[in-house]
Design a protein around this motif. Structure first.
Motif, mmCIF file in Angstrom:
data_model
loop_
_atom_site.group_PDB
_atom_site.id
_atom_site.type_symbol
_atom_site.label_atom_id
_atom_site.label_comp_id
_atom_site.label_asym_id
_atom_site.label_seq_id
_atom_site.Cartn_x
_atom_site.Cartn_y
_atom_site.Cartn_z
ATOM 1 N N SER A 177 24.940 -5.316 152.431
ATOM 2 C CA SER A 177 25.583 -6.149 153.367
ATOM 3 C C SER A 177 25.535 -5.496 154.760
ATOM 4 C CB SER A 177 26.931 -6.599 153.150
ATOM 5 O OG SER A 177 26.887 -7.306 152.018
ATOM 6 N N ASN A 178 25.420 -5.917 155.843
ATOM 7 C CA ASN A 178 25.392 -5.464 157.200
ATOM 8 C C ASN A 178 26.546 -5.931 157.778
ATOM 9 O OD1 ASN A 178 25.069 -4.788 159.728
ATOM 10 N ND2 ASN A 178 23.097 -5.499 159.955
ATOM 11 N N PHE A 179 27.440 -4.793 157.940
ATOM 12 C CA PHE A 179 28.756 -4.814 158.550
ATOM 13 C C PHE A 179 28.695 -4.554 160.022
ATOM 14 C CE2 PHE A 179 29.794 -4.797 154.037
ATOM 15 C CZ PHE A 179 30.520 -6.037 153.896
ATOM 16 N N GLU A 180 27.563 -4.490 160.751
ATOM 17 C CA GLU A 180 27.539 -4.146 162.028
ATOM 18 C C GLU A 180 28.555 -5.057 162.903
ATOM 19 O OE1 GLU A 180 24.089 -3.888 165.286
ATOM 20 O OE2 GLU A 180 23.477 -3.781 163.316
ATOM 21 N N GLY A 181 29.262 -4.472 163.837
ATOM 22 C CA GLY A 181 30.168 -5.106 164.690
ATOM 23 C C GLY A 181 31.557 -4.983 164.289
ATOM 24 N N PRO B 121 24.903 4.673 156.985
ATOM 25 C CA PRO B 121 23.514 4.173 157.930
ATOM 26 C C PRO B 121 22.602 3.595 157.301
ATOM 27 C CG PRO B 121 24.065 6.735 158.108
ATOM 28 C CD PRO B 121 25.110 6.142 157.122
ATOM 29 N N THR B 122 22.219 4.060 155.886
ATOM 30 C CA THR B 122 20.909 3.551 155.095
ATOM 31 C C THR B 122 21.475 3.107 153.701
ATOM 32 O OG1 THR B 122 20.757 5.728 154.264
ATOM 33 C CG2 THR B 122 19.591 5.351 156.392
ATOM 34 N N ARG B 123 20.603 2.162 153.248
ATOM 35 C CA ARG B 123 21.209 1.912 152.035
ATOM 36 C C ARG B 123 21.131 2.908 150.767
ATOM 37 N NH1 ARG B 123 16.976 -3.558 152.084
ATOM 38 N NH2 ARG B 123 18.459 -4.718 153.409
ATOM 39 N N THR B 124 20.143 3.818 150.863
ATOM 40 C CA THR B 124 20.039 4.815 150.202
ATOM 41 C C THR B 124 21.546 5.771 150.180
ATOM 42 O OG1 THR B 124 17.751 4.914 150.358
ATOM 43 C CG2 THR B 124 19.034 7.129 149.295
ATOM 44 N N VAL C 200 38.062 7.494 144.453
ATOM 45 C CA VAL C 200 38.577 7.637 145.832
ATOM 46 C C VAL C 200 39.636 6.416 146.130
ATOM 47 C CG1 VAL C 200 37.823 7.051 148.340
ATOM 48 C CG2 VAL C 200 36.297 8.408 146.775
ATOM 49 N N SER C 201 40.630 6.710 146.909
ATOM 50 C CA SER C 201 41.685 5.911 147.075
ATOM 51 C C SER C 201 41.220 4.582 147.824
ATOM 52 C CB SER C 201 42.679 6.500 147.847
ATOM 53 O OG SER C 201 43.915 5.565 148.363
ATOM 54 N N GLY C 202 41.310 3.326 147.383
ATOM 55 C CA GLY C 202 41.069 2.238 147.821
ATOM 56 C C GLY C 202 39.755 1.947 147.628
ATOM 57 N N GLY C 203 38.877 2.916 146.707
ATOM 58 C CA GLY C 203 37.636 2.526 146.372
ATOM 59 C C GLY C 203 36.475 2.364 147.486
ATOM 60 N N VAL C 204 36.688 2.941 148.507
ATOM 61 C CA VAL C 204 35.922 2.915 149.778
ATOM 62 C C VAL C 204 35.476 4.359 150.227
ATOM 63 C CG1 VAL C 204 35.263 1.842 151.892
ATOM 64 C CG2 VAL C 204 36.607 0.732 150.327
ATOM 65 N N LEU C 205 34.227 4.749 150.140
ATOM 66 C CA LEU C 205 33.746 5.983 150.734
ATOM 67 C C LEU C 205 32.808 5.752 151.669
ATOM 68 C CD1 LEU C 205 33.992 9.017 150.011
ATOM 69 C CD2 LEU C 205 31.674 8.690 149.270
ATOM 70 N N GLN C 206 33.074 6.248 152.940
ATOM 71 C CA GLN C 206 32.052 6.270 154.058
ATOM 72 C C GLN C 206 31.391 7.452 154.620
ATOM 73 O OE1 GLN C 206 33.944 4.376 157.601
ATOM 74 N NE2 GLN C 206 32.094 3.710 158.419
#
Length: 112
Positions: free
Chosen positions: A6-10, A40-43, A57-63
């Protein structure tokens, strides 16, 4: 659904919190494990998702947003890079996602 891109731009600074809420909602509604990878990329997003699962990872989200993150990501964790390609890249000194993103395209095209 196995995965979604998904694109979460903004979303800006609230992106991580928004994704944590999304992961929590999926877990609550389905009782299935869920993680999210942001990059920044799908890969790289797919790699971030894999790392979020394997590292717990806590919260299940890694950026993945900086070169530091890409330096920590072994090239073999990148979607589509198998053992043979990992060995060939390693022989060229390409060991991490950061190495791969900074490699010269003509050099890679000639080698592969």
């Amino acid at each position: 659904m196995d995965e979604s891109f998904s694109n979460f731009e903004g979303f800006g600074a609230g992106l991580n919190a928004q994704c944590q809420a999304l992961v929590a909602a999926v877990r609550r509604w389905t009782s299935l494990p869920c993680c999210a990878g942001i990059a920044p990329t799908r890969t790289l997003a797919k790699a971030a998702n894999h790392l979020a699962k394997t590292l717990g990872v806590s919260g299940g989200v890694l950026q993945i947003i900086t070169d530091y993150h890409r330096q920590q990501l072994p090239v073999e964790e990148i979607w589509g890079v198998g053992p043979r390609l990992t060995n060939r890249l390693g022989a060229m000194g390409t060991m991490t996602a950061c190495d791969l993103t900074t490699a010269l395209e003509p050099t890679l095209r000639k080698a592969f």
